[in-house]
Design an enzyme around this catalytic site. Structure first.
Site, PDB file in Angstrom:
ATOM      1  N   LYS A 130      -1.389  -9.521   2.383  1.00  0.00           N
ATOM      2  CA  LYS A 130      -0.753  -9.290   4.304  1.00  0.00           C
ATOM      3  C   LYS A 130      -1.595  -7.387   4.157  1.00  0.00           C
ATOM      4  O   LYS A 130      -2.102  -6.870   4.101  1.00  0.00           O
ATOM      5  CB  LYS A 130       0.514  -8.035   3.332  1.00  0.00           C
TER       6      LYS A 130
ATOM      7  N   ASP B 184      -1.307  -6.428  -0.250  1.00  0.00           N
ATOM      8  CA  ASP B 184      -1.473  -5.307   0.486  1.00  0.00           C
ATOM      9  C   ASP B 184      -2.801  -5.251   0.850  1.00  0.00           C
ATOM     10  O   ASP B 184      -3.819  -5.074   0.077  1.00  0.00           O
ATOM     11  CB  ASP B 184      -0.687  -3.698   0.979  1.00  0.00           C
TER      12      ASP B 184
ATOM     13  N   GLU C 113      -1.912  -5.325   8.437  1.00  0.00           N
ATOM     14  CA  GLU C 113      -1.090  -4.595   9.837  1.00  0.00           C
ATOM     15  C   GLU C 113      -1.598  -5.243  11.343  1.00  0.00           C
ATOM     16  O   GLU C 113      -2.512  -4.697  11.209  1.00  0.00           O
ATOM     17  CB  GLU C 113      -1.249  -3.488   9.817  1.00  0.00           C
TER      18      GLU C 113
ATOM     19  N   GLU D  68       9.295  -4.330  10.691  1.00  0.00           N
ATOM     20  CA  GLU D  68       9.214  -3.019   9.996  1.00  0.00           C
ATOM     21  C   GLU D  68      10.077  -1.888  11.342  1.00  0.00           C
ATOM     22  O   GLU D  68       9.628  -1.787  12.083  1.00  0.00           O
ATOM     23  CB  GLU D  68       8.498  -2.233   9.387  1.00  0.00           C
TER      24      GLU D  68
ATOM     25  N   ASP E 234       0.873  -0.795  -0.208  1.00  0.00           N
ATOM     26  CA  ASP E 234       0.149  -0.126   0.069  1.00  0.00           C
ATOM     27  C   ASP E 234       0.926   1.201  -0.219  1.00  0.00           C
ATOM     28  O   ASP E 234      -0.020   2.470   0.203  1.00  0.00           O
ATOM     29  CB  ASP E 234      -1.258  -0.383   1.012  1.00  0.00           C
ATOM     30  N   SER E 235       1.837   1.125  -0.047  1.00  0.00           N
ATOM     31  CA  SER E 235       2.637   2.468  -0.427  1.00  0.00           C
ATOM     32  C   SER E 235       2.754   2.778  -2.004  1.00  0.00           C
ATOM     33  O   SER E 235       3.437   3.980  -2.051  1.00  0.00           O
ATOM     34  CB  SER E 235       4.042   2.115  -0.137  1.00  0.00           C
TER      35      SER E 235
HETATM   36  O1  KIV Z   1       3.491  -0.587   1.414  1.00  0.00           O
HETATM   37  C1  KIV Z   1       4.513  -1.669   1.540  1.00  0.00           C
HETATM   38  O2  KIV Z   1       5.691  -1.249   1.278  1.00  0.00           O
HETATM   39  C2  KIV Z   1       4.946  -2.126   2.715  1.00  0.00           C
HETATM   40  C3  KIV Z   1       6.946  -2.387   2.837  1.00  0.00           C
HETATM   41  C4  KIV Z   1       7.286  -1.708   3.459  1.00  0.00           C
HETATM   42  C5  KIV Z   1       6.657  -3.752   4.498  1.00  0.00           C
HETATM   43  O3  KIV Z   1       4.283  -3.077   3.270  1.00  0.00           O
END
Ligand code: KIV
Length: 272
Positions: free
Chosen positions: A120, A90, A122, A189, A51-52
């Site tokens: 994924k 994510d 959090e 992280e 989600d980056s």
């Molecule tokens: O969203 C992302 O890129 C991440 C990484 C920093 C692990 O969750």
């Protein structure tokens, strides 16, 4: 023996074999077809459709604004490009924290439309009901602990997490909870290297670090950061493998010059 070199397709089982054989896992983010194709062809083990994307693709300050449909768009583009690596998407902020049924529906939508290999999300004990429900539908889940960018408004800062004993202990018990629930791996992280190594030693599932030191089972970076496309972001854990920002600006500058001077297109670059 290199597990990585033997396999035609990376699965969650392959990742646990890598941990068993002491072979480190390589993971990078990608968000679009063209980049994912190159990253897969280079031999990466896992692509994270992070989600980056909210930061590096959409220009938002945080990961919070990105939507489920936008993550699905990125996930679908990446999966189409990949023939070998595992693809994890994510779950964006707000799609799994509310209740576990909403979490399950969000995860199912991601899997049905993108054809990714897993999701994924959090958090630890706070989201364990959602994690369990998604897993019970047969969807592989990767956890994410330590600095959790979706909680930035609670932390108020991106500094190193879990330096104090209480937070470190909570991280360890959350990691164990995620493993017991059935997660296939966990991202840690921005935490002290000693804590990363301890979690990797105590857990059987692979631990993939970003700013979690060398004692974990694998590493992940945001591709725009490691290629040097982003310039303003320079945390200590980041190793830049290229200065693509300079290369791209140089190439674009040359193009502009050639267009203005009428050097481009030349005779060979036009039709009779
Ligand atoms: O969203 C992302 O890129 C991440 C990484 C920093 C692990 O969750």
């Amino acid at each position: 023996m290199s597990v990585h070199k033997e396999v035609k397709r990376v699965t969650t089982h392959v990742l646990s074999e890598m941990k068993l054989h002491g072979e480190k896992i390589s993971m990078l983010t990608s968000y679009d077809y063209s980049m994912a194709k190159l990253v897969d062809q280079a031999g990466i083990d896992v692509i994270l459709v992070g989600d980056s994307a909210s930061n590096v693709m959409a220009g938002n300050e945080t990961t919070l604004p990105i939507t489920l449909d936008q993550m699905i768009y990125h996930g679908k583009s990446v999966v189409k490009a990949v023939t070998r690596c595992l693809v994890v998407v994510d779950m964006p902020f707000g799609t799994y924290q509310g209740n576990s049924l909403e979490a399950l529906n969000s995860a199912i939508k991601i899997m049905k439309i993108t054809h990714a290999d897993g999701v994924k999300l959090e958090g630890g004990s706070e989201v364990i009901e959602s994690v369990t429900r998604i897993l019970s539908a047969g969807i592989p889940v990767m956890g994410h602990l330590g600095l959790m960018p979706q909680s930035i408004n609670r932390y108020g800062t991106y500094v190193v997490r879990a330096k104090e004993e209480e937070e470190a202990n909570k991280l360890i018990s959350d990691a164990k909870l995620l493993e017991e629930a059935g997660c296939f791996a966990i991202v840690l992280e921005k935490i002290p290297a000693s804590l990363g190594a301890k979690v990797a030693k105590e857990l059987k599932i692979p631990i993939i670090g970003i700013g979690a030191g060398g004692g974990v089972d694998g590493q992940v970076l945001v591709i725009h950061d490691m290629l040097g496309i982003t310039q303003e972001f320079s945390p200590r854990f980041l190793r830049r493998y290229h200065d693509l920002a300079t290369e791209i600006k140089g190439a674009v500058g040359s193009y502009i010059k050639d267009v203005k001077s009428q050097d481009f297109p030349n005779e060979k670059e036009q039709y009779d």
